[in-house]
Write a protein that holds these residues in place. Structure first.
Motif, short mmCIF file in Angstrom:
data_model
loop_
_atom_site.label_atom_id
_atom_site.label_comp_id
_atom_site.label_asym_id
_atom_site.label_seq_id
_atom_site.Cartn_x
_atom_site.Cartn_y
_atom_site.Cartn_z
N LYS A 245 0.80 -1.22 0.00
CA LYS A 245 0.00 0.00 0.00
C LYS A 245 0.84 1.28 0.00
N HIS A 246 1.78 1.42 0.92
CA HIS A 246 2.50 2.69 1.04
C HIS A 246 3.41 2.93 -0.16
N VAL A 247 4.08 1.89 -0.63
CA VAL A 247 4.93 2.03 -1.81
C VAL A 247 4.08 2.26 -3.04
N ARG A 248 2.90 1.62 -3.09
CA ARG A 248 2.00 1.79 -4.23
C ARG A 248 1.54 3.25 -4.34
N ALA A 249 1.20 3.84 -3.20
CA ALA A 249 0.76 5.24 -3.22
C ALA A 249 1.89 6.15 -3.71
N ALA A 250 3.12 5.90 -3.25
CA ALA A 250 4.25 6.71 -3.69
C ALA A 250 4.53 6.50 -5.17
N THR A 251 4.35 5.26 -5.65
CA THR A 251 4.60 4.97 -7.06
C THR A 251 3.59 5.66 -7.95
N LEU A 252 2.32 5.61 -7.57
CA LEU A 252 1.30 6.31 -8.37
C LEU A 252 1.53 7.81 -8.35
N GLY A 253 2.03 8.34 -7.22
CA GLY A 253 2.36 9.76 -7.18
C GLY A 253 3.45 10.11 -8.17
N ALA A 254 4.45 9.24 -8.30
CA ALA A 254 5.53 9.48 -9.26
C ALA A 254 5.05 9.32 -10.70
N LEU A 255 4.14 8.37 -10.94
CA LEU A 255 3.61 8.17 -12.30
C LEU A 255 2.69 9.31 -12.72
N GLY A 271 -1.47 -6.71 -10.50
CA GLY A 271 -2.12 -5.66 -11.28
C GLY A 271 -2.45 -4.41 -10.50
N SER A 272 -1.93 -4.28 -9.27
CA SER A 272 -2.38 -3.18 -8.40
C SER A 272 -2.05 -1.80 -8.95
N ILE A 273 -0.88 -1.63 -9.57
CA ILE A 273 -0.51 -0.32 -10.10
C ILE A 273 -1.44 0.06 -11.25
N ALA A 274 -1.68 -0.87 -12.17
CA ALA A 274 -2.56 -0.57 -13.30
C ALA A 274 -3.99 -0.33 -12.83
N VAL A 275 -4.46 -1.12 -11.87
CA VAL A 275 -5.83 -0.95 -11.35
C VAL A 275 -6.00 0.44 -10.75
N GLU A 276 -5.07 0.85 -9.92
CA GLU A 276 -5.24 2.14 -9.25
C GLU A 276 -4.95 3.32 -10.18
N TRP A 277 -4.13 3.11 -11.20
CA TRP A 277 -3.99 4.13 -12.25
C TRP A 277 -5.35 4.37 -12.90
N MET A 278 -6.06 3.31 -13.26
CA MET A 278 -7.34 3.45 -13.96
C MET A 278 -8.43 3.99 -13.03
N ARG A 279 -8.33 3.73 -11.75
CA ARG A 279 -9.34 4.23 -10.81
C ARG A 279 -9.24 5.73 -10.58
N THR A 280 -8.10 6.36 -10.97
CA THR A 280 -7.97 7.80 -10.74
C THR A 280 -8.90 8.61 -11.61
#
Length: 420
Positions: A245-255, A271-280
């Motif tokens: 979770k915490h690294v994922r949030a930081a990664t999406l912030g960088a993307l 697929g968590s990074i792609a899923v949360e990218w699309m949910r934005t």
């Protein structure tokens, strides 16, 4: 000889018509429809027109979208009127016509959404509209937040039942659900009103022309999913290959996802990074590349569960699997960094302004990222997370493996310190 000047562009007029039929059509729209040489529309819309609209009637073929340019070209130079439901520019045929017609004139009618909001007393600016016309019901899951009001555009009479089942399955069984039929017409009515939990099964089939109004209420104990990246790890089915979770949030912030952008998620895992990218944002798109077939299937299930069934999953090994993919605005590499040529292939695929983010926990891959940072610039950071855990009768910190992250934007001028 002076070449002849081209004539004025053909104007296609698209006219909205509601469930009330001809009686609710204003005089300007009536005049256009009765003057048209060609009338194009669905069987229901064309059937609402009186005999005095004497133009040639053409029913849209299926599939509809490829037929639009062909029909417009076949009747170029004639007065064309397209009959559509409600507001043609709101999830209607207006989008396709705007892309294909030389010139477009739109005469809208109030949409079913406007009628629904008026009848319910819901300010439209506070309502989220989700269409399930030609789209899977799973996409509704991304809009489920406690206290939100949703208007769901139904594909047919079976949609309300699908909505009720999805609400119960996603922990929103207490949500209040109403089905509104034939909005704006003489047969307008509310045919069902109950919580999703109270619908033990899909309600009886009603009118296919309906909207489902949902007042979202999360069940006690149901997992809470927020609107920003960093969903609970428990939201995902995984085999341990999960960006936490915490690294994922930081990664999406960088993307830094933005509406309409496409992400490549390489080494998808869960697929968590792609899923949360699309949910934005509903218009964000993603392709995830995963070499393990079992994990690829798991990614598809996670995407369905979390409301982004449009996630494209490619089973294959990068960089070979990247060759035919559309150009991304951002690339995330979460696995396979040591594959020969992978980072360079990702860099070459990016347009100017594109972003690349790569995470690793191994020394071998960290060395590759350090070299890429030296050559390309960007930012190289180490993310460390520790969790409080019991230590006997006390509490101490348990350190997770640190994650090295390289984030870079492709520009004409590399960051200071990068090789020239």
């Amino acid at each position: 000889m002076t070449p002849a000047r081209p004539g004025p562009p053909s104007v296609v007029t698209v006219v909205g018509i509601g469930a009330g039929g001809w009686e609710g059509v204003p005089d300007v729209s009536r005049s256009v429809l009765c003057d048209a040489e060609v009338l194009i529309g669905g069987p229901r819309q064309l059937g609402l027109l009186p005999p005095e609209c004497a133009g040639e009637r053409i029913v849209w073929p299926s599939p509809l979208r490829p037929a639009v340019p062909r029909l417009l070209a076949a009747h170029a130079g004639r007065r064309i009127a397209v009959v559509a439901s409600g507001d043609p520019m709101f999830y209607g045929i207006g989008r396709a016509l705007a892309e294909e017609a030389d010139a477009l004139r739109v005469l809208p009618h109030p949409s079913s959404v406007s009628y629904a909001a008026a009848g319910l007393g819901w300010p439209l600016e506070d309502v989220e509209v989700v269409t399930l016309v030609g789209r899977p019901a799973a996409r509704l899951a991304a809009a489920l937040h406690d206290g939100r009001r949703l208007l769901v555009l139904s594909a047919d009479a079976t949609t309300p039942g699908e909505v009720a089942v999805l609400l119960r399955d996603r922990g929103f069984g207490p949500s209040r659900v109403r089905v509104l039929e034939q909005l704006g017409g003489d047969r307008e009515r509310v045919t069902a009103e109950a919580s999703a939990d109270d619908w033990a099964q899909a309600p009886p089939s009603g009118d296919p022309l309906n909207i489902v109004a949902v007042e979202c209420r999360r069940a006690s104990g149901a997992l809470r999913l927020g609107a920003v990246p960093g969903l609970p790890d428990e939201a995902y089915e995984h085999d341990g290959q999960l960006t936490k979770k915490h690294v994922r949030a930081a990664t999406l912030g960088a993307l830094a996802p933005a509406p309409g952008e496409l992400l490549w998620d390489i080494g998808g895992g869960s697929g968590s990074i792609a899923v949360e990218w699309m949910r934005t944002h509903p218009s964000c798109r993603a392709v995830t590349v995963e070499r393990d077939p079992a994990r690829a299937e798991r990614i598809t299930r996670n995407a369905e569960r979390l409301g982004v069934p449009g996630l494209r999953v490619v089973t294959g090994e990068a960089p070979a699997a990247l060759a035919e993919l559309p150009t991304p605005q951002a690339v995330f590499v979460g696995g396979g960094l040591t594959a020969p040529g992978l980072l360079d292939a990702c860099w070459e695929a990016l347009p100017l302004g594109g972003r690349l983010v790569a995470n690793t926990v191994t020394l071998e891959s960290e060395a590759l990222l350090a070299d890429a940072y030296r050559r390309r610039g960007g930012e190289l950071v180490r993310l460390a997370v520790a969790h409080a855990v019991p230590v006997g009768g006390f509490t101490g910190w348990r350190q997770a493996m640190p994650v090295t992250q390289w984030a870079v934007q492709k520009t004409l001028n590399p960051s200071p310190g990068a090789d020239r």
